[in-house]
Scaffold this motif. Structure first.
Motif, short mmCIF file in Angstrom:
data_model
loop_
_atom_site.label_atom_id
_atom_site.label_comp_id
_atom_site.label_asym_id
_atom_site.label_seq_id
_atom_site.Cartn_x
_atom_site.Cartn_y
_atom_site.Cartn_z
N UNK A 12 21.46 -54.88 18.38
CA UNK A 12 22.17 -55.29 17.17
C UNK A 12 22.52 -56.76 17.23
N UNK A 13 22.53 -57.39 16.08
CA UNK A 13 22.99 -58.77 15.97
C UNK A 13 24.52 -58.73 15.99
N UNK A 14 25.16 -59.82 16.43
CA UNK A 14 26.62 -59.86 16.38
C UNK A 14 27.11 -59.68 14.94
N UNK A 15 28.23 -58.99 14.75
CA UNK A 15 28.74 -58.77 13.39
C UNK A 15 28.93 -60.09 12.64
N UNK A 16 28.43 -60.13 11.44
CA UNK A 16 28.58 -61.30 10.58
C UNK A 16 27.58 -62.40 10.86
N UNK A 17 26.76 -62.27 11.90
CA UNK A 17 25.81 -63.32 12.25
C UNK A 17 24.45 -63.14 11.57
N UNK A 18 24.21 -61.96 11.04
CA UNK A 18 22.89 -61.69 10.48
C UNK A 18 23.01 -60.85 9.21
N UNK A 20 20.50 -58.59 8.42
CA UNK A 20 19.34 -57.70 8.57
C UNK A 20 19.56 -56.30 8.02
N UNK A 21 20.80 -55.91 7.79
CA UNK A 21 21.10 -54.59 7.23
C UNK A 21 20.58 -53.47 8.13
N UNK A 22 20.69 -53.69 9.42
CA UNK A 22 20.21 -52.74 10.42
C UNK A 22 20.94 -51.41 10.33
N UNK A 23 22.24 -51.46 10.05
CA UNK A 23 23.04 -50.24 10.01
C UNK A 23 22.54 -49.27 8.95
N UNK A 24 22.25 -49.78 7.76
CA UNK A 24 21.78 -48.88 6.70
C UNK A 24 20.39 -48.34 7.04
N UNK A 25 19.57 -49.13 7.72
CA UNK A 25 18.26 -48.65 8.14
C UNK A 25 18.40 -47.52 9.15
N UNK A 26 19.34 -47.64 10.07
CA UNK A 26 19.55 -46.61 11.08
C UNK A 26 20.10 -45.32 10.46
N UNK A 27 20.88 -45.44 9.38
CA UNK A 27 21.43 -44.25 8.71
C UNK A 27 20.41 -43.55 7.83
N UNK A 28 19.42 -44.28 7.35
CA UNK A 28 18.42 -43.72 6.44
C UNK A 28 17.34 -42.98 7.24
N UNK A 29 17.27 -41.66 7.14
CA UNK A 29 16.28 -40.92 7.93
C UNK A 29 14.84 -41.20 7.50
N UNK A 30 14.63 -41.68 6.29
CA UNK A 30 13.27 -41.95 5.83
C UNK A 30 12.92 -43.44 5.90
N UNK A 31 13.82 -44.25 6.46
CA UNK A 31 13.58 -45.69 6.55
C UNK A 31 12.50 -46.03 7.57
#
Length: 136
Positions: A12-18, A20-31
């Motif tokens: 993960x990138x440091x909070x607020x530094x990027x 990338x919206x990685x969190x929503x990608x990890x939550x989306x099972x079809x991502x």
């Protein structure tokens, strides 16, 4: 879908530094999580590979592999304005969830360094769009 237990994924990138919206990608099972396979070590290998490109066909091959293996779409095209230098060629990655801000900057920079070292590739890019008048 990427099996996180078999393949390492990007930290993960440091909070607020990027953005990338990685969190929503990890939550989306079809991502499409293939982009997360580009760890920092793999990113360095990819940058080295891009900088070692010797022809336009090789550059296209690397771009095709990036799209097939990581889901990253690399777009290289002459700008709408006059192209006098390599800076006149637009190089960008299509935005997608999970694609780190650092990667969105480092890959186009590597392509630009490659074009600076091998101007013949830049001419081939222009010629592919018929900007040098090769296809009457």
């Amino acid at each position: 879908m990427v099996d996180e237990t078999r393949f390492p994924i990007r930290k993960e990138c440091p909070p607020g530094a990027c953005t990338c919206d990685r969190e929503s990608l990890m939550r989306d099972p079809s991502g499409d999580r293939r982009v997360l396979l580009l760890t920092q070590a793999e990113e360095k290998r990819l940058i080295e590979r891009i900088e070692a490109v010797t022809s336009y066909a090789d550059l296209k091959h690397v771009a095709d592999l990036m799209q097939a293996q990581l889901g990253i779409l690399l777009q290289i095209a002459p700008s709408l304005n006059e192209v006098r230098t390599v800076r006149g060629i637009n190089i960008q990655l299509e935005a997608q969830p999970g694609l780190c801000r650092k990667i969105r900057a480092s890959i186009p920079a590597a392509v630009r360094r490659c074009l600076d070292r091998r101007p013949g590739i830049a001419y081939a890019i222009l010629d592919a769009r018929d900007l040098l008048g090769g296809g009457q």
